[in-house]
Design an enzyme around this catalytic site. Structure first.
Site, PDB file in Angstrom:
ATOM      1  N   ARG A 144      38.064  35.404  37.364  1.00  0.00           N
ATOM      2  CA  ARG A 144      38.000  35.829  38.759  1.00  0.00           C
ATOM      3  C   ARG A 144      38.604  37.199  38.958  1.00  0.00           C
ATOM      4  O   ARG A 144      39.577  37.562  38.305  1.00  0.00           O
ATOM      5  CB  ARG A 144      38.681  34.827  39.685  1.00  0.00           C
ATOM      6  N   GLY A 157      41.585  39.367  37.807  1.00  0.00           N
ATOM      7  CA  GLY A 157      41.322  39.869  36.465  1.00  0.00           C
ATOM      8  C   GLY A 157      41.871  38.915  35.419  1.00  0.00           C
ATOM      9  O   GLY A 157      42.476  39.329  34.449  1.00  0.00           O
ATOM     10  N   HIS A 158      41.629  37.610  35.649  1.00  0.00           N
ATOM     11  CA  HIS A 158      42.111  36.600  34.708  1.00  0.00           C
ATOM     12  C   HIS A 158      41.363  35.283  34.922  1.00  0.00           C
ATOM     13  O   HIS A 158      40.607  35.122  35.874  1.00  0.00           O
ATOM     14  CB  HIS A 158      43.623  36.384  34.867  1.00  0.00           C
ATOM     15  N   ALA A 159      41.633  34.360  34.005  1.00  0.00           N
ATOM     16  CA  ALA A 159      41.155  32.981  34.110  1.00  0.00           C
ATOM     17  C   ALA A 159      42.335  32.076  33.784  1.00  0.00           C
ATOM     18  O   ALA A 159      43.334  32.527  33.227  1.00  0.00           O
ATOM     19  CB  ALA A 159      40.002  32.722  33.139  1.00  0.00           C
TER      20      ALA A 159
END
Length: 138
Positions: free
Chosen positions: A100, A53-55
């Site tokens: 992702r 839940g991040h980039a």
């Protein structure tokens, strides 16, 4: 602005040495296109949970399913793809500027993550709207 796209994501073949006593895979400096500065792994993830839940703004990562399987959902802000990782001799190379999410973990799965840098909270983008601004794709 981040120019990385879904097309820049790669599956890396990790050399596998087959033997009747069991297989061995090796990740060395020529296997992946960055120097490893951090290694961590996810395990005991409930099948209904998700991780990620991040980039990352600068960091590169290689994800490997050492055991079991899990699904990696990826977005460049325009296109989305989903990749199932389930082989310990295949690694998913995620470049900078790619969102992702990891989910659908099988029982006993282990996700190895090799990172190009040490943890830096300023390198993470946790909000998808902020990610879209980072990608300049309003």
């Amino acid at each position: 602005m981040s120019k990385t796209t879904i097309e820049t994501i790669k599956i890396i073949d990790i050399p596998k040495i087959e033997d009747t006593r069991g297989n061995l895979s090796v990740i060395e400096k020529n296997t992946i296109p960055f120097k490893i500065k951090r290694v961590y792994y996810l395990y005991d993830v409930p099948s209904t949970a998700y991780r990620g839940g991040h980039a990352h703004k600068e960091q590169l990562e290689l994800l490997v399913a050492l055991s079991g399987s899990f699904e990696v959902k990826l977005s460049d802000g325009v296109k989305q793809i989903s990749i199932m990782l389930n082989k310990p001799n295949k690694g998913l190379l995620i470049p900078t500027g790619i969102w992702r999410e990891l989910e659908n973990f099988s029982s006993g799965s282990v996700c190895l993550v090799l990172s190009s840098d040490v943890f830096d909270k300023n390198d993470y983008i946790y909000d998808f709207k902020e990610f879209m601004r980072f990608k300049s794709l309003k």
